[in-house]
Scaffold this motif. Structure first.
Motif, short mmCIF file in Angstrom:
data_model
loop_
_atom_site.label_atom_id
_atom_site.label_comp_id
_atom_site.label_asym_id
_atom_site.label_seq_id
_atom_site.Cartn_x
_atom_site.Cartn_y
_atom_site.Cartn_z
N GLU A 280 0.84 -1.20 0.00
CA GLU A 280 0.00 0.00 0.00
C GLU A 280 0.87 1.25 0.00
O GLU A 280 1.89 1.31 0.69
CB GLU A 280 -0.89 -0.02 1.25
CG GLU A 280 -1.95 1.03 1.31
CD GLU A 280 -2.85 0.90 2.54
OE1 GLU A 280 -4.03 1.27 2.44
OE2 GLU A 280 -2.36 0.44 3.61
N GLU A 281 0.50 2.23 -0.78
CA GLU A 281 1.18 3.53 -0.76
C GLU A 281 0.82 4.25 0.53
O GLU A 281 -0.31 4.13 1.03
CB GLU A 281 0.78 4.37 -1.97
CG GLU A 281 1.21 3.78 -3.29
CD GLU A 281 2.72 3.80 -3.47
OE1 GLU A 281 3.37 4.74 -3.00
OE2 GLU A 281 3.24 2.84 -4.07
N THR A 282 1.75 5.05 1.06
CA THR A 282 1.49 5.72 2.33
C THR A 282 0.32 6.70 2.24
O THR A 282 -0.49 6.77 3.16
CB THR A 282 2.74 6.44 2.86
OG1 THR A 282 3.23 7.34 1.88
CG2 THR A 282 3.83 5.45 3.23
N ALA A 283 0.21 7.43 1.14
CA ALA A 283 -0.92 8.37 1.00
C ALA A 283 -2.25 7.64 0.95
O ALA A 283 -3.24 8.09 1.53
CB ALA A 283 -0.74 9.24 -0.24
N ALA A 284 -2.28 6.49 0.27
CA ALA A 284 -3.52 5.70 0.21
C ALA A 284 -3.87 5.17 1.60
O ALA A 284 -5.06 5.16 2.00
CB ALA A 284 -3.36 4.55 -0.77
N ALA A 285 -2.88 4.75 2.36
CA ALA A 285 -3.13 4.28 3.73
C ALA A 285 -3.65 5.42 4.60
O ALA A 285 -4.57 5.23 5.40
CB ALA A 285 -1.86 3.69 4.32
N ALA A 286 -3.07 6.60 4.44
CA ALA A 286 -3.52 7.76 5.22
C ALA A 286 -4.98 8.08 4.90
O ALA A 286 -5.78 8.33 5.81
CB ALA A 286 -2.62 8.96 4.93
#
Length: 176
Positions: free
Chosen positions: A80-86
């Motif tokens: 998962e990309e960090t921005a998507a997780a956020a």
């Protein structure tokens, strides 16, 4: 004066973290055993509205037995990309879906003990999508005036260092 990690091995592991023991060489040639915690990245997100209010969560942390204001946060899943997780965490924990997220900062909250990295994001667009899926994470969710943040931090109402750093950066960006 650089320390060198010559080797390390895992002494405990679970899906959230590993505890490793490292053989560390000091600059003077001595060695020491150093425990360290290997953690998955954490993604954090919030929104700031047109009134310069920031979306926050009021929650209890049982480990420190403390109450405080925080931002939505959680572990980044594998791949998962960090921005998507956020974005996912913000929606799950607040019931608000963020618009396009902007990277705010990345902090290492305890780099003498762990490799944890917390990636903080923010947006000035959010849409209410319903009751938070993970409402057990906080007692309430509120839009708090950003101008109050420095005093809240000074009073200890934002005890988590990563949250305080992000909120102060937002305060600086939005209010100067």
């Amino acid at each position: 004066m650089q320390w060198t990690n010559l080797s390390e091995h895992t002494v405990y592991e679970n899906p959230w973290f590993r505890v490793n023991l490292a053989d560390v060489a000091l600059p003077d040639g001595r060695h020491l055993d150093h425990f360290l915690i290997r953690l998955r990245p954490v993604a954090v997100a919030t929104a700031v509205n047109e009134a310069n209010e920031v979306l926050m969560l009021w929650r209890h942390r049982f480990i420190t037995d403390s109450w405080g204001w925080e931002l939505a946060a959680g572990v980044v899943e594998d791949g998962e990309e960090t921005a998507a997780a956020a974005a996912r965490e913000m929606e799950e924990e607040t019931g608000w879906r963020p618009g396009p997220l902007r990277h705010l900062l990345t902090v290492e909250p305890s780099n003498g003990l762990s490799d944890a990295r917390h990636h903080l994001y923010w947006t000035d667009e959010a849409t209410r999508v319903g009751h938070p899926q993970d409402d057990f994470e906080s007692s309430r969710r509120e839009w708090v005036p950003l101008k109050l943040v420095p005093d809240m931090i000074a009073r200890g109402e934002v005890p988590a260092a990563n949250m305080a750093a992000g909120l102060l950066m937002l305060h600086h960006l939005r209010l100067g």
